[in-house]
Design a protein around this motif. Structure first.
Motif, short mmCIF file in Angstrom:
data_model
loop_
_atom_site.label_atom_id
_atom_site.label_comp_id
_atom_site.label_asym_id
_atom_site.label_seq_id
_atom_site.Cartn_x
_atom_site.Cartn_y
_atom_site.Cartn_z
N MET A 1 89.74 35.18 7.83
CA MET A 1 88.38 34.63 7.89
C MET A 1 88.24 33.49 6.90
O MET A 1 88.68 33.57 5.77
CB MET A 1 87.36 35.73 7.56
CG MET A 1 85.93 35.21 7.47
SD MET A 1 84.71 36.46 6.96
CE MET A 1 85.17 36.75 5.25
N THR A 2 87.61 32.42 7.35
CA THR A 2 87.18 31.34 6.47
C THR A 2 85.70 31.54 6.21
O THR A 2 84.93 31.78 7.14
CB THR A 2 87.41 29.97 7.12
OG1 THR A 2 88.78 29.85 7.51
CG2 THR A 2 87.06 28.86 6.16
N ALA A 3 85.28 31.49 4.94
CA ALA A 3 83.90 31.85 4.61
C ALA A 3 83.23 30.78 3.76
O ALA A 3 83.87 30.06 2.99
CB ALA A 3 83.87 33.19 3.87
N ALA A 4 81.92 30.70 3.94
CA ALA A 4 81.07 29.80 3.13
C ALA A 4 79.73 30.48 2.95
O ALA A 4 79.41 31.48 3.62
CB ALA A 4 80.92 28.45 3.81
N ALA A 5 78.93 29.95 2.04
CA ALA A 5 77.61 30.53 1.79
C ALA A 5 76.61 29.42 1.49
O ALA A 5 76.94 28.38 0.94
CB ALA A 5 77.65 31.52 0.62
N VAL A 6 75.36 29.69 1.88
CA VAL A 6 74.23 28.83 1.53
C VAL A 6 73.13 29.74 0.99
O VAL A 6 72.78 30.74 1.62
CB VAL A 6 73.71 28.03 2.73
CG1 VAL A 6 72.41 27.30 2.36
CG2 VAL A 6 74.75 27.04 3.23
N GLY A 7 72.59 29.40 -0.16
CA GLY A 7 71.38 30.02 -0.67
C GLY A 7 70.24 29.03 -0.50
O GLY A 7 70.38 27.85 -0.86
#
Length: 315
Positions: A1-7
């Motif tokens: 899995m390639t993952a990213a996040a936004v808050g």
């Protein structure tokens, strides 16, 4: 899995009670940077952690968190209404994966959500039905609230379960940071209000309009200084962002419910969505923060923040 996040902070007052043009321009720039980050990442699935404001979850049953296999937005404060494009198969697999990891997750086959879910989807993707999503409600207003360590455990379990999907997964935390808007509380509420908070009877259009106008007026009063709401707390907000940026997620385990409310206001517990999202990201491997924006905005009754991060070395 390639993952990213936004808050991403949300506020029902955006577009209704806006700050000075220079502040708005800085927010717009930060939000556009987040949109570009998301476009570049091109997620195949979004896991969206967001709170509710007594539109979908009530005291008749109030879970600490709940994952949806289907969801519908009510359209409060001018946000979009209608079905979210929930990836039901992915949602079921994530739910089972979380339960298998020992986190007692509640599942909803027909979740009702409000602007806390709709706003980030509209802001980042242009609509609530543009990207496959798994909505995860995280209680941030209805006492009693559990320890933050359980929210971190939830996020970690979701991130580990998402790894088995072998997709590009974007984790979004919606809400916060410090803010103390006029959200009703059950303790000491008049019988009519208490009954509504428990049973969840939907308001009439007229009642909803009056309630939303009260929130807008509260924002104006907040700016004018004629209010009892707890002030925004940039120091506390930036402490949260520092821990997230440095990957110091275990530090949140010592944050007590009482201390968070005192420092950040009654709705500061919406930052639990950010903690969950970054815990999910951390479960995919070490991450780096790509961008970080913060501005205290009294007109929106919010310490407003936007942050992006992804796994891997960003240098």
């Amino acid at each position: 899995m390639t993952a990213a996040a936004v808050g991403l902070s949300h506020s029902p007052l955006i577009g209704k009670n806006d700050p000075a043009p220079d502040v708005l321009a800085r927010v717009d720039e930060a939000v556009e940077n987040a949109r570009a980050f998301v476009r570049d990442f091109d997620p195949e699935l979004v896991v969206l952690y967001a709170p509710d404001h007594y539109n979908g979850f009530f005291y008749k049953e109030m879970p600490p968190f709940c994952l949806a296999t289907e969801a519908h937005a009510v359209g409060d404060f001018g946000s979009a209404s209608g079905p979210l494009s929930v990836d039901t198969e992915a949602a079921k697999r994530l739910a089972q994966g979380v339960l298998d990891r020992g986190v007692d997750l509640t599942v909803s086959a027909r979740m009702t959500v409000d602007h806390g879910f709709a706003q980030p989807l509209e802001v980042l993707f242009g609509g609530i039905d543009r990207v496959p999503v798994v909505p995860v409600f995280v209680n941030g207003v209805a006492a009693p609230l559990g320890p933050v360590s359980r929210i971190r455990a939830l996020g970690t379990a979701v991130g580990q379960a998402a790894a088995a999907l072998d997709k590009r997964v974007l984790f979004i935390g919606s809400g916060g940071l410090s803010h103390d808007p006029p959200v009703p509380v059950l303790e000491g509420a008049p019988p009519r209000v208490a009954d509504a908070l428990i049973e969840g009877r939907p308001p009439t259009p007229e009642q909803r309009a009056r309630g939303e106008e009260r929130v807008v007026q509260a924002g104006r009063d907040y700016v004018a200084g004629s209010t009892t709401m707890i002030p925004l707390n940039p120091e506390w907000d930036n402490l949260l962002l520092d821990h997230l940026e440095k990957g110091e997620l275990a530090a949140f385990d010592s944050w007590t419910v009482e201390w968070m409310g005192k420092e950040g206001g009654g709705s500061a517990h919406e930052v639990r969505t950010w903690i969950a999202a970054f815990a999910s990201l951390a479960a995919a491997g070490p991450y780096g923060m790509a961008s970080r924006f913060y501005e205290p905005i009294p007109a929106w009754i919010a310490g407003f923040a936007v942050a992006t991060a992804r796994t891997g070395d960003l240098r």
